[in-house]
Scaffold this motif. Structure first.
Motif, mmCIF file in Angstrom:
data_model
loop_
_atom_site.group_PDB
_atom_site.id
_atom_site.type_symbol
_atom_site.label_atom_id
_atom_site.label_comp_id
_atom_site.label_asym_id
_atom_site.label_seq_id
_atom_site.Cartn_x
_atom_site.Cartn_y
_atom_site.Cartn_z
ATOM 1 N N ASN A 35 0.721 -1.311 -0.072
ATOM 2 C CA ASN A 35 -0.019 -0.099 -0.078
ATOM 3 C C ASN A 35 0.946 1.287 0.151
ATOM 4 O O ASN A 35 1.818 1.174 0.835
ATOM 5 C CB ASN A 35 -0.900 0.018 1.255
ATOM 6 N N ALA A 36 0.397 2.285 -0.744
ATOM 7 C CA ALA A 36 0.911 3.558 -0.605
ATOM 8 C C ALA A 36 0.144 4.339 0.343
ATOM 9 O O ALA A 36 -0.777 5.253 -0.042
ATOM 10 C CB ALA A 36 0.796 4.108 -2.067
ATOM 11 N N VAL A 37 0.322 4.009 1.599
ATOM 12 C CA VAL A 37 -0.289 4.492 2.922
ATOM 13 C C VAL A 37 -0.375 5.957 2.891
ATOM 14 O O VAL A 37 -1.544 6.700 3.063
ATOM 15 C CB VAL A 37 0.131 3.991 4.306
ATOM 16 N N GLU A 38 0.540 6.829 2.605
ATOM 17 C CA GLU A 38 0.516 8.252 2.576
ATOM 18 C C GLU A 38 -0.311 8.862 1.691
ATOM 19 O O GLU A 38 -1.024 9.694 1.753
ATOM 20 C CB GLU A 38 2.036 8.687 2.204
ATOM 21 N N VAL A 39 -0.322 8.086 0.443
ATOM 22 C CA VAL A 39 -1.451 8.646 -0.735
ATOM 23 C C VAL A 39 -2.749 8.141 -0.152
ATOM 24 O O VAL A 39 -3.641 9.141 -0.438
ATOM 25 C CB VAL A 39 -0.954 7.834 -1.936
ATOM 26 N N GLU A 40 -3.142 7.187 0.397
ATOM 27 C CA GLU A 40 -4.194 6.653 0.902
ATOM 28 C C GLU A 40 -4.628 7.739 1.898
ATOM 29 O O GLU A 40 -5.878 8.274 1.737
ATOM 30 C CB GLU A 40 -4.153 5.456 1.659
ATOM 31 N N GLN A 41 -3.874 8.089 2.940
ATOM 32 C CA GLN A 41 -4.305 9.106 3.917
ATOM 33 C C GLN A 41 -4.573 10.436 3.363
ATOM 34 O O GLN A 41 -5.662 11.069 3.646
ATOM 35 C CB GLN A 41 -3.209 9.166 4.972
ATOM 36 N N GLU A 42 -3.771 10.937 2.532
ATOM 37 C CA GLU A 42 -3.735 12.163 2.005
ATOM 38 C C GLU A 42 -5.264 12.237 1.107
ATOM 39 O O GLU A 42 -5.868 13.357 0.905
ATOM 40 C CB GLU A 42 -2.573 12.470 0.916
ATOM 41 N N LEU A 43 -5.550 11.306 0.248
ATOM 42 C CA LEU A 43 -6.715 11.172 -0.628
ATOM 43 C C LEU A 43 -7.944 11.243 0.136
ATOM 44 O O LEU A 43 -8.989 11.987 0.208
ATOM 45 C CB LEU A 43 -6.746 10.081 -1.233
ATOM 46 N N LEU A 44 -7.830 10.385 1.530
ATOM 47 C CA LEU A 44 -9.144 10.527 2.363
ATOM 48 C C LEU A 44 -9.267 11.872 2.986
ATOM 49 O O LEU A 44 -10.347 12.212 3.009
ATOM 50 C CB LEU A 44 -9.099 9.318 3.473
ATOM 51 N N TYR A 45 -8.226 12.386 3.421
ATOM 52 C CA TYR A 45 -8.324 14.000 3.951
ATOM 53 C C TYR A 45 -8.936 14.778 2.798
ATOM 54 O O TYR A 45 -9.706 15.753 2.988
ATOM 55 C CB TYR A 45 -6.712 14.352 4.144
ATOM 56 N N ILE A 46 -8.392 14.719 1.616
ATOM 57 C CA ILE A 46 -8.720 15.569 0.450
ATOM 58 C C ILE A 46 -10.489 15.436 0.440
ATOM 59 O O ILE A 46 -11.141 16.406 0.196
ATOM 60 C CB ILE A 46 -8.185 15.481 -0.791
ATOM 61 N N VAL A 47 -10.783 14.107 0.238
ATOM 62 C CA VAL A 47 -12.255 13.901 -0.107
ATOM 63 C C VAL A 47 -13.128 14.320 1.312
ATOM 64 O O VAL A 47 -14.014 15.000 0.903
ATOM 65 C CB VAL A 47 -12.495 12.480 -0.172
ATOM 66 N N ASN A 48 -12.522 14.189 2.400
ATOM 67 C CA ASN A 48 -13.703 14.716 3.508
ATOM 68 C C ASN A 48 -13.288 16.109 3.585
ATOM 69 O O ASN A 48 -14.312 16.811 3.803
ATOM 70 C CB ASN A 48 -12.898 14.066 4.891
ATOM 71 N N GLU A 49 -12.156 16.866 3.294
ATOM 72 C CA GLU A 49 -12.350 18.369 3.121
ATOM 73 C C GLU A 49 -13.337 18.775 2.189
ATOM 74 O O GLU A 49 -13.944 19.921 2.515
ATOM 75 C CB GLU A 49 -10.936 18.963 2.803
ATOM 76 N N HIS A 50 -13.237 18.129 0.921
ATOM 77 C CA HIS A 50 -14.364 18.528 0.004
ATOM 78 C C HIS A 50 -15.679 18.388 0.601
ATOM 79 O O HIS A 50 -16.576 19.322 0.195
ATOM 80 C CB HIS A 50 -14.121 17.677 -1.211
ATOM 81 N N ARG A 51 -15.983 17.254 0.986
ATOM 82 C CA ARG A 51 -17.466 16.874 1.665
ATOM 83 C C ARG A 51 -17.899 18.056 2.570
ATOM 84 O O ARG A 51 -18.886 18.629 2.641
ATOM 85 C CB ARG A 51 -17.532 15.674 2.397
#
Length: 158
Positions: A35-51
Motif C-alpha cells: 500500500n501507498a499509505v501516505e497517498v491513501e491518507q492524503e486522498l481520504l483527507y482531501i475527499v473529506n475536506e471537499h465534503r
C-alpha cells in the motif's frame, strides 16, 4: 479364468476419468502489492475536506471497507487495468458484514498523486456524485503496480 471389473467401476471411470481438463474450484491467487499509505491518507483527507466544504459530514474510516478495497486494488494491479469487476460480490459481503444499506466504489489508475486522483474523480459526474453522496463509511486502497503505476479503490457505504 478371466475376471471382469464390476459395472459400477466402469461407470466411475467414465464419469470421472475421461476429463480433458481440470478446473479449480479455488479462487485464483492474486499477489498482494504494498500500500501507498501516505497517498491513501492524503486522498481520504482531501475527499473529506471537499465534503465538509459542501456542508456534508466527513466519512469515517472502515477497516472492513479497507480490506475489500485492498483485495480489489490487488486484483486491478494483477490485471494491469481498472475495473469494477465483482463489485456485486464485494457489495453483498459488505452489506452482510456491516448491515450496510448502500455501497458504492470509485476506482482510478495512473494518477501520480492523491490530489490528481481526486481531481480526476471530481471531473467525472458519476465519481463526483459518489464522493458527495450521503455515505457514512469509507476506505481507500492505493497500490503501485510493478511499472510504478498507482491503482486506487475507494469503497463507500452507509
Amino acid at each position: 479364468m478371466r475376471r471382469s471389473l464390476p459395472v459400477f467401476f466402469w461407470a466411475i471411470v467414465l464419469l470421472f476419468g475421461v476429463s480433458c481438463s481440470k478446473e479449480s474450484l479455488d479462487e485464483p491467487v492474486i499477489p498482494v502489492a504494498l500500500n501507498a499509505v501516505e497517498v491513501e491518507q492524503e486522498l481520504l483527507y482531501i475527499v473529506n475536506e471537499h465534503r465538509v466544504s459542501l456542508g456534508a459530514q466527513p466519512l469515517q474510516f472502515s477497516e472492513l471497507a479497507y480490506d475489500y478495497a485492498n483485495q480489489h486494488t490487488d486484483y486491478m494491479v494483477a490485471k494491469g487495468t481498472i475495473s469494477h469487476d465483482n463489485f456485486s460480490a464485494r457489495a453483498s459481503k459488505i452489506a452482510a458484514e456491516a448491515n450496510a444499506k448502500e455501497i458504492a466504489e470509485n476506482v482510478a489508475m495512473d494518477y501520480p498523486t492523491a490530489a490528481a486522483a481526486f481531481q480526476g474523480w471530481l471531473q467525472s459526474p458519476n465519481h463526483k456524485g459518489t464522493m458527495e453522496a450521503d455515505y457514512t463509511f469509507t476506505a481507500i486502497s492505493v497500490k503501485r503496480g510493478s511499472d510504478g503505476t498507482l491503482f486506487y479503490t475507494q469503497i463507500f457505504y452507509k
